[in-house]
Design an enzyme around this catalytic site. Structure first.
Site, mmCIF file in Angstrom:
data_model
loop_
_atom_site.group_PDB
_atom_site.id
_atom_site.type_symbol
_atom_site.label_atom_id
_atom_site.label_comp_id
_atom_site.label_asym_id
_atom_site.label_seq_id
_atom_site.Cartn_x
_atom_site.Cartn_y
_atom_site.Cartn_z
ATOM 1 N N ASP A 7 19.787 -116.326 -27.431
ATOM 2 C CA ASP A 7 19.863 -116.249 -28.892
ATOM 3 C C ASP A 7 21.349 -116.217 -29.229
ATOM 4 O O ASP A 7 21.985 -115.163 -29.189
ATOM 5 C CB ASP A 7 19.165 -115.000 -29.415
ATOM 6 C CG ASP A 7 19.246 -114.901 -30.931
ATOM 7 O OD1 ASP A 7 19.018 -115.919 -31.606
ATOM 8 O OD2 ASP A 7 19.550 -113.803 -31.441
ATOM 9 N N GLU A 65 17.747 -121.236 -28.617
ATOM 10 C CA GLU A 65 17.284 -121.449 -29.988
ATOM 11 C C GLU A 65 18.159 -122.513 -30.661
ATOM 12 O O GLU A 65 19.386 -122.496 -30.540
ATOM 13 C CB GLU A 65 17.338 -120.147 -30.782
ATOM 14 C CG GLU A 65 16.730 -120.277 -32.155
ATOM 15 C CD GLU A 65 16.593 -118.958 -32.890
ATOM 16 O OE1 GLU A 65 16.242 -119.008 -34.078
ATOM 17 O OE2 GLU A 65 16.845 -117.891 -32.296
ATOM 18 N N ASP A 137 18.517 -109.192 -31.326
ATOM 19 C CA ASP A 137 19.125 -110.350 -30.665
ATOM 20 C C ASP A 137 18.563 -110.518 -29.260
ATOM 21 O O ASP A 137 18.278 -111.629 -28.819
ATOM 22 C CB ASP A 137 20.648 -110.200 -30.622
ATOM 23 C CG ASP A 137 21.233 -110.038 -32.004
ATOM 24 O OD1 ASP A 137 21.219 -111.027 -32.765
ATOM 25 O OD2 ASP A 137 21.669 -108.922 -32.341
#
Length: 159
Positions: A7, A65, A137
Site C-alpha cells: 500500500d 494497489e 496502511d
C-alpha cells in the site's frame, strides 16, 4: 508461495507478507516516513527498508494497489513515485508484480467494491487470524496481497 502486498504512500507505506498456501501472516508493518525528509530522501528511505524486507522474506510475487487520481493531482504524482520505488525493488529481485484497483481489492475482501476501510481491515483480521493491532496502511497492504491470492486461485479454477 509467499506474496508481498504493498500500500504505497509518501507518509505511511504499508507492506504485508502472506504465505498463500496456509493463508498465514508472515510479516506486516507500516514504514512511517519522516515529514522533514526531502522527496528524494523519502524515496530512498522507502527503497532501503523495502529492499531489506524483500531480502529477508524473499517473496515470489508482489501485489500493489493502483493509483486513484482523485481531486489531489499533486498527491497522485508523489504516490506514483512511491509505487515506482516498490516496482523497482521487485524488478531488481525478479519478482513478478500484479496491480489491483481499490475497488477490486474491496470487492475481493468484502464482496462490495465501495466498502469502508474499517470493513476491509476487519476482513483482513478475520482471514489472517490477526491478534495484534495493525495500522490501516498495513491492513490495506495485506488486503492487496489477499486480493491477489484470491485472483490467482480463481484463475486456476478457470484453467
Amino acid at each position: 508461495m509467499t506474496i508481498i502486498g504493498i500500500d504505497p504512500g509518501s507518509r505511511h507505506f504499508g507492506y504485508g507478507i502472506i504465505d498463500s498456501e496456509k493463508m498465514k501472516l508472515i510479516d506486516a508493518a507500516t514504514i512511517n516516513i519522516p515529514l522533514s525528509m526531502s522527496l528524494p530522501g523519502k524515496l530512498k528511505y522507502i527503497y532501503d527498508l523495502l529492499s531489506e524486507v524483500i531480502d529477508r522474506h524473499n517473496p515470489c510475487e508482489m501485489a500493489v494497489e493502483k493509483i486513484f487520481a482523485g481531486k489531489k493531482i499533486p498527491s497522485s504524482f508523489i504516490l506514483g513515485y512511491t509505487r515506482a520505488v516498490a516496482l523497482l525493488a521487485a524488478a531488481q529481485k525478479n519478482i513478478s508484480v500484479y496491480e489491483y484497483s481499490s475497488t477490486e481489492i474491496k470487492k475481493a475482501l468484502t464482496g462490495y467494491g465501495r466498502a469502508h476501510k474499517i470493513q476491509v481491515k476487519s476482513m483482513v483480521y478475520n482471514l489472517l487470524n490477526i491478534d495484534r493491532k495493525i495500522s490501516y496502511d498495513c491492513a490495506d497492504a495485506l488486503a492487496v496481497a489477499i486480493c491477489h491470492i484470491h485472483s490467482r486461485e480463481f484463475l486456476k479454477v478457470l484453467k
